[in-house]
Design an enzyme around this catalytic site. Structure first.
Site, PDB file in Angstrom:
ATOM      1  N   HIS A 108       0.853  -1.187   0.000  1.00 39.38           N
ATOM      2  CA  HIS A 108       0.000   0.000   0.000  1.00 39.38           C
ATOM      3  C   HIS A 108       0.884   1.230   0.000  1.00 39.38           C
ATOM      4  O   HIS A 108       1.943   1.248   0.635  1.00 39.38           O
ATOM      5  CB  HIS A 108      -0.889   0.009   1.257  1.00 39.38           C
ATOM      6  CG  HIS A 108      -1.438   1.362   1.594  1.00 39.38           C
ATOM      7  ND1 HIS A 108      -0.900   2.158   2.587  1.00 39.38           N
ATOM      8  CD2 HIS A 108      -2.457   2.078   1.059  1.00 39.38           C
ATOM      9  CE1 HIS A 108      -1.576   3.289   2.654  1.00 39.38           C
ATOM     10  NE2 HIS A 108      -2.512   3.276   1.752  1.00 39.38           N
ATOM     11  N   ASN A 110       0.540   5.814  -0.345  1.00 41.01           N
ATOM     12  CA  ASN A 110      -0.339   6.967  -0.441  1.00 41.01           C
ATOM     13  C   ASN A 110       0.490   8.226  -0.246  1.00 41.01           C
ATOM     14  O   ASN A 110       1.332   8.276   0.643  1.00 41.01           O
ATOM     15  CB  ASN A 110      -1.430   6.875   0.643  1.00 41.01           C
ATOM     16  CG  ASN A 110      -2.279   8.127   0.701  1.00 41.01           C
ATOM     17  OD1 ASN A 110      -2.043   9.003   1.536  1.00 41.01           O
ATOM     18  ND2 ASN A 110      -3.263   8.204  -0.148  1.00 41.01           N
ATOM     19  N   VAL A 111       0.290   9.208  -1.100  1.00 42.56           N
ATOM     20  CA  VAL A 111       0.859  10.538  -0.890  1.00 42.56           C
ATOM     21  C   VAL A 111      -0.259  11.542  -1.146  1.00 42.56           C
ATOM     22  O   VAL A 111      -1.016  11.409  -2.103  1.00 42.56           O
ATOM     23  CB  VAL A 111       2.079  10.822  -1.783  1.00 42.56           C
ATOM     24  CG1 VAL A 111       3.309  10.089  -1.257  1.00 42.56           C
ATOM     25  CG2 VAL A 111       1.838  10.443  -3.230  1.00 42.56           C
ATOM     26  N   HIS A 147      12.614  -1.719   4.142  1.00 39.67           N
ATOM     27  CA  HIS A 147      12.968  -0.668   5.099  1.00 39.67           C
ATOM     28  C   HIS A 147      14.238   0.078   4.701  1.00 39.67           C
ATOM     29  O   HIS A 147      14.374   1.266   5.029  1.00 39.67           O
ATOM     30  CB  HIS A 147      13.076  -1.258   6.508  1.00 39.67           C
ATOM     31  CG  HIS A 147      11.742  -1.422   7.161  1.00 39.67           C
ATOM     32  ND1 HIS A 147      11.126  -0.399   7.845  1.00 39.67           N
ATOM     33  CD2 HIS A 147      10.876  -2.471   7.187  1.00 39.67           C
ATOM     34  CE1 HIS A 147       9.948  -0.813   8.288  1.00 39.67           C
ATOM     35  NE2 HIS A 147       9.773  -2.066   7.903  1.00 39.67           N
ATOM     36  N   HIS A 177      -8.225  -4.162  17.883  1.00 38.64           N
ATOM     37  CA  HIS A 177      -9.128  -5.221  18.304  1.00 38.64           C
ATOM     38  C   HIS A 177      -8.520  -6.610  18.143  1.00 38.64           C
ATOM     39  O   HIS A 177      -9.021  -7.582  18.698  1.00 38.64           O
ATOM     40  CB  HIS A 177     -10.460  -5.136  17.546  1.00 38.64           C
ATOM     41  CG  HIS A 177     -10.333  -5.318  16.064  1.00 38.64           C
ATOM     42  ND1 HIS A 177      -9.813  -4.350  15.231  1.00 38.64           N
ATOM     43  CD2 HIS A 177     -10.661  -6.358  15.262  1.00 38.64           C
ATOM     44  CE1 HIS A 177      -9.833  -4.781  13.987  1.00 38.64           C
ATOM     45  NE2 HIS A 177     -10.339  -6.003  13.967  1.00 38.64           N
ATOM     46  N   ARG A 262     -16.253   8.865  -4.421  1.00 37.18           N
ATOM     47  CA  ARG A 262     -16.732   7.769  -5.263  1.00 37.18           C
ATOM     48  C   ARG A 262     -16.443   6.452  -4.561  1.00 37.18           C
ATOM     49  O   ARG A 262     -15.295   6.051  -4.375  1.00 37.18           O
ATOM     50  CB  ARG A 262     -16.043   7.823  -6.623  1.00 37.18           C
ATOM     51  CG  ARG A 262     -16.570   6.800  -7.611  1.00 37.18           C
ATOM     52  CD  ARG A 262     -16.032   7.099  -9.000  1.00 37.18           C
ATOM     53  NE  ARG A 262     -16.522   6.122  -9.958  1.00 37.18           N
ATOM     54  CZ  ARG A 262     -15.853   5.016 -10.293  1.00 37.18           C
ATOM     55  NH1 ARG A 262     -14.681   4.758  -9.728  1.00 37.18           N
ATOM     56  NH2 ARG A 262     -16.349   4.178 -11.172  1.00 37.18           N
TER      57      ARG A 262
END
Length: 307
Positions: A108, A110-111, A147, A177, A262
């Protein structure tokens, strides 16, 4: 105070989406992303790209979005009540890759950039993002490579940046959880505006640029490993954790749904095939148990002690 350059951010993000899709298609060798451009009723739109049924990628999505509106949702103002009533813009590229082979980890990245504006006041802006790795069968050399590249992404911005954002990633991608991490971590940062716009933008670009060098060598190393029904069954079981995190905790998912984004694009992160079992535990001494005992524990993957 520097004025954020929205056009420069958008141009970079669209180019990043193109570059990542091209690299993943090349690694897959057969699958192709299909593009779906969309408009948001409340303002803005995006460009969703999805690859399904590839030789390597069972389901993957690489999304660009640029949305704006006159008022922020509760997810954005809960910790920042001073933003209530401001106009906003949010831009980002978000991707999730679910591989076919269980020995290839899910990844995954994301920026993103966010700005809230109000007449007569300075704009409030920040960058966020990162990337993280979710293996089903763990390999030390893969976690160390991931890493090392994450460390390289941060190297020009201060010695404290990688350990700080590595720890934030470990803390963020944690299923409370279940009392377990989602994977082996990586980088996570949010609310970044220290040092001015140019420096923060450069850091976001460095994170985005290092995703493919972090992921592609791992995919290349594992994609041809033989696997069978047992490995696929375990992959589907562990994918359930991915679904739980994204629907319960993920800020981007919650923000997208609360802003009327969306739904197809927001939920493209979910895997194509998932299983849940009641109170299942892996047998002792198995590769499945090793995932829990060795890899689902935050650790310093850059040190020799991880060998």
């Amino acid at each position: 105070m520097e004025t954020p350059d929205i056009d420069a951010i958008k141009a970079y993000l669209l180019e990043l989406q193109d570059r990542i899709c091209a690299g993943l298609e090349e690694e897959d060798g057969a699958g192709r992303f299909r593009e779906d451009s969309w408009q948001r009723e409340g303002g803005g739109g995006g460009r969703s790209r999805v690859l399904e049924g590839g030789a390597v990628i069972e389901k993957g999505g690489v999304n660009f979005s640029h949305v704006h509106g006159d008022g922020l949702p509760p997810s954005a103002t809960a910790q920042r009540p001073e933003l209530a009533g401001r106009r906003y813009q949010a831009l980002g590229v978000s991707l999730v890759i679910h591989p076919r082979n269980p020995y290839v980890p899910t990844s995954h990245a994301n920026v993103r950039f966010f700005v809230a504006e109000k007449d007569g006041a300075e704009p409030v802006w920040w960058f966020g993002g990162g990337f993280d790795l979710t293996p089903y069968y763990g390999f030390v050399e893969d976690a160390q490579h991931w890493h090392r590249v994450a460390h390289e992404a941060c190297a020009d911005f201060g010695e404290d940046v990688y350990p700080r954002y590595k720890q934030w990633c470990d803390d963020y991608f944690f299923l409370k959880h279940r009392n377990e991490p989602r994977g082996v971590g990586g980088l996570f940062f949010d609310d970044l505006n220290e040092g001015g716009f140019a420096r923060c933008f450069a850091f976001m670009k460095s994170v985005g640029d290092h995703y493919l060098p972090a992921y592609r060598p791992i995919v290349a190393r594992r994609k041809d490993m033989p696997w069978g029904e047992r490995e696929k069954d375990f992959q589907c079981y562990r994918r359930g954790r991915y679904v739980e995190f994204n629907l319960v905790y993920d800020r981007g998912t919650i923000f997208g749904l609360q802003t009327g984004g969306r739904t197809e694009a927001i939920l493209m992160s979910l895997p194509p095939e998932v299983k849940w079992r009641y109170d299942w535990q892996p047998g002792p001494g198995t590769p499945e148990a090793e995932l829990y005992e060795v890899f689902l524990k935050p650790r310093d993957w850059l040190s020799s002690s991880s060998e």
